[in-house]
Design an enzyme around this catalytic site. Structure first.
Site, mmCIF file in Angstrom:
data_model
loop_
_atom_site.group_PDB
_atom_site.id
_atom_site.type_symbol
_atom_site.label_atom_id
_atom_site.label_comp_id
_atom_site.label_asym_id
_atom_site.label_seq_id
_atom_site.Cartn_x
_atom_site.Cartn_y
_atom_site.Cartn_z
ATOM 1 N N SER A 140 0.858 -1.192 0.000
ATOM 2 C CA SER A 140 0.000 0.000 0.000
ATOM 3 C C SER A 140 0.891 1.238 0.000
ATOM 4 C CB SER A 140 -0.868 0.017 1.266
ATOM 5 O OG SER A 140 -1.495 1.278 1.426
ATOM 6 N N TYR A 153 -1.218 -1.018 10.571
ATOM 7 C CA TYR A 153 -1.435 -1.275 9.137
ATOM 8 C C TYR A 153 -0.259 -0.753 8.313
ATOM 9 C CZ TYR A 153 -3.420 -1.273 4.474
ATOM 10 O OH TYR A 153 -3.623 -1.495 3.134
HETATM 11 N N1 LIG Z 1 -8.812 -0.560 -0.828
HETATM 12 C C1 LIG Z 1 -7.762 0.242 -0.621
HETATM 13 O O1 LIG Z 1 -7.916 1.486 -0.545
HETATM 14 C C2 LIG Z 1 -6.384 -0.364 -0.501
HETATM 15 C C3 LIG Z 1 -5.279 0.500 -0.628
HETATM 16 C C4 LIG Z 1 -3.995 -0.029 -0.530
HETATM 17 C C5 LIG Z 1 -3.817 -1.384 -0.332
HETATM 18 N N2 LIG Z 1 -4.904 -2.204 -0.207
HETATM 19 C C6 LIG Z 1 -4.652 -3.636 0.023
HETATM 20 O O2 LIG Z 1 -5.327 -4.379 -0.963
HETATM 21 C C7 LIG Z 1 -5.541 -5.715 -0.487
HETATM 22 C C8 LIG Z 1 -6.957 -6.138 -0.824
HETATM 23 O O3 LIG Z 1 -7.855 -5.321 -0.090
HETATM 24 P P1 LIG Z 1 -9.206 -4.728 -0.728
HETATM 25 O O4 LIG Z 1 -9.026 -3.275 -0.802
HETATM 26 O O5 LIG Z 1 -9.590 -5.468 -1.945
HETATM 27 O O6 LIG Z 1 -10.202 -5.000 0.485
HETATM 28 P P2 LIG Z 1 -11.470 -5.977 0.640
HETATM 29 O O7 LIG Z 1 -12.475 -5.679 -0.396
HETATM 30 O O8 LIG Z 1 -11.871 -5.842 2.082
HETATM 31 O O9 LIG Z 1 -10.859 -7.420 0.379
HETATM 32 C C9 LIG Z 1 -10.064 -8.083 1.330
HETATM 33 C C10 LIG Z 1 -9.970 -9.555 0.966
HETATM 34 O O10 LIG Z 1 -9.133 -10.204 1.940
HETATM 35 C C11 LIG Z 1 -9.810 -11.365 2.389
HETATM 36 N N3 LIG Z 1 -9.465 -11.677 3.782
HETATM 37 C C12 LIG Z 1 -9.595 -10.878 4.870
HETATM 38 N N4 LIG Z 1 -9.236 -11.538 5.979
HETATM 39 C C13 LIG Z 1 -8.863 -12.784 5.583
HETATM 40 C C14 LIG Z 1 -8.417 -13.946 6.264
HETATM 41 N N5 LIG Z 1 -8.258 -13.951 7.603
HETATM 42 N N6 LIG Z 1 -8.138 -15.065 5.549
HETATM 43 C C15 LIG Z 1 -8.298 -15.072 4.197
HETATM 44 N N7 LIG Z 1 -8.722 -14.008 3.493
HETATM 45 C C16 LIG Z 1 -9.009 -12.880 4.179
HETATM 46 C C17 LIG Z 1 -11.292 -11.021 2.278
HETATM 47 O O11 LIG Z 1 -12.058 -12.225 2.130
HETATM 48 P P3 LIG Z 1 -12.964 -12.909 3.280
HETATM 49 O O12 LIG Z 1 -13.503 -11.804 4.146
HETATM 50 O O13 LIG Z 1 -13.999 -13.641 2.491
HETATM 51 O O14 LIG Z 1 -12.016 -13.819 3.991
HETATM 52 C C18 LIG Z 1 -11.324 -10.244 0.979
HETATM 53 O O15 LIG Z 1 -11.410 -11.120 -0.114
HETATM 54 C C19 LIG Z 1 -5.218 -5.682 1.007
HETATM 55 O O16 LIG Z 1 -3.950 -6.277 1.236
HETATM 56 C C20 LIG Z 1 -5.171 -4.196 1.331
HETATM 57 O O17 LIG Z 1 -4.305 -3.931 2.421
HETATM 58 C C21 LIG Z 1 -6.178 -1.723 -0.289
#
Ligand SMILES: NC(=O)c1ccc[n+]([C@@H]2O[C@H](COP(=O)([O-])OP(=O)(O)OC[C@H]3O[C@@H](n4cnc5c(N)ncnc54)[C@H](OP(=O)(O)O)[C@@H]3O)[C@@H](O)[C@H]2O)c1
Length: 260
Positions: A140, A153
């Protein structure tokens, strides 16, 4: 991407992970999709049939040792080799550190850091002897400087970027690729899970999961070490890398306090 073998995407039930699964299926990969919500994974597997790709839905909680071990075993199974691992599953927590639940902070480290390290290790033990394959680790822009009100985080993502950049160099000449993906604000379920109030943030700061994934796959194809998608996120990364640490820390505090 030259070879289109099987790809394994963690956190594929939502957001950036789901967009990775869809884009990789469109590019001809068979898929293993991992998350906890099995209904979501089954629905995704059905949707990916449209591309004619085989999709295994694998339910695993990657904050537990058993969940990580099951996925690591899948990554090292020689009968169905994985060509690309996307370590995407992750979550954030937001607020004053001492007000947050200590066990939830520890869970964040187990998922964002420990699971990613163990799964990267499993993938590389299989890929390096084959002389091909790759890993994309989702970090991130929060990892470019300390992140007040998101201290754990930001620290997990600083780890992911440092770790992945180091391995990119170790892997030179092996035929295996390693990419750090460092997105900024992306429209997913992330901020609902973290409890961040992002309603006041201007639209120009945001990207769609598809934009983030398209940029990541372009960078992966070119063998890049790091992808920071979008000009604003790139500018933020340059700012954090070139300004004194005290200044970037204060700016991050101001930006984060507005959104928490
Ligand atoms: N959205 C942003 O603004 C942003 C910015 C920078 C980086 N990121 C990074 O992008 C990545 C994806 O996040 P996202 O933005 O797509 O958020 P999201 O929509 O909340 O997706 C998160 C995913 O992680 C899975 N997950 C969470 N806890 C888990 C566990 N204990 N075991 C297995 N799977 C798990 C969730 O699936 P289940 O709940 O079904 O397990 C979901 O599929 C993350 O690493 C986040 O830090 C996001």
């Amino acid at each position: 991407m030259e070879a289109t073998g099987r790809a394994l995407v963690t956190g594929a039930s939502s957001g950036i992970g789901r967009a990775f699964a869809e884009a990789l299926a469109a590019r001809g990969h068979d898929l293993v999709v991992v998350a906890r919500r099995t209904e979501r994974l089954r629905e995704l597997a059905d949707a990916l049939q449209a591309h004619g790709r085989a999709t295994d839905a694998m339910a695993a909680d990657l904050s537990t040792d058993d969940g990580v071990a099951a996925v690591a075993a899948r990554l090292t199974d020689p009968s169905t080799p994985i060509e690309l691992l996307v370590n995407n599953a992750g979550f954030g927590t937001s607020g004053r550190f001492w007000d947050l639940d200590a066990e939830r902070e520890a869970e964040e480290i187990r998922l964002n850091v420990q699971a990613l390290v163990v799964l990267t290790h499993a993938a590389l033990t299989a890929m390096v002897p084959r002389g091909r394959g790759g890993v994309i680790n989702v970090s991130s822009v929060a990892g470019y400087q300390p992140t007040p009100w998101g201290a754990t985080y930001g620290a997990t993502k600083a780890f992911v970027s440092s770790f992945t950049n180091a391995l990119h160099e170790e892997l030179r000449g092996t035929g295996v690729r390693m990419l750090t993906l460092a997105p900024g604000f992306t429209h997913t379920e992330f901020h609902t899970v973290s409890g961040d109030d992002v309603s006041q943030l201007p639209g120009v700061l945001w990207q769609s999961p598809r934009e983030v994934v398209d940029a990541a796959l372009r960078a992966y194809d070119r063998g890049r070490a790091v992808c920071t998608p979008g000009p604003l996120n790139t500018a933020a990364a340059v700012f954090s890398g070139s300004m004194p640490a005290g200044l970037t820390r204060r700016v991050a505090a101001l930006a984060q306090r507005r959104s928490s």
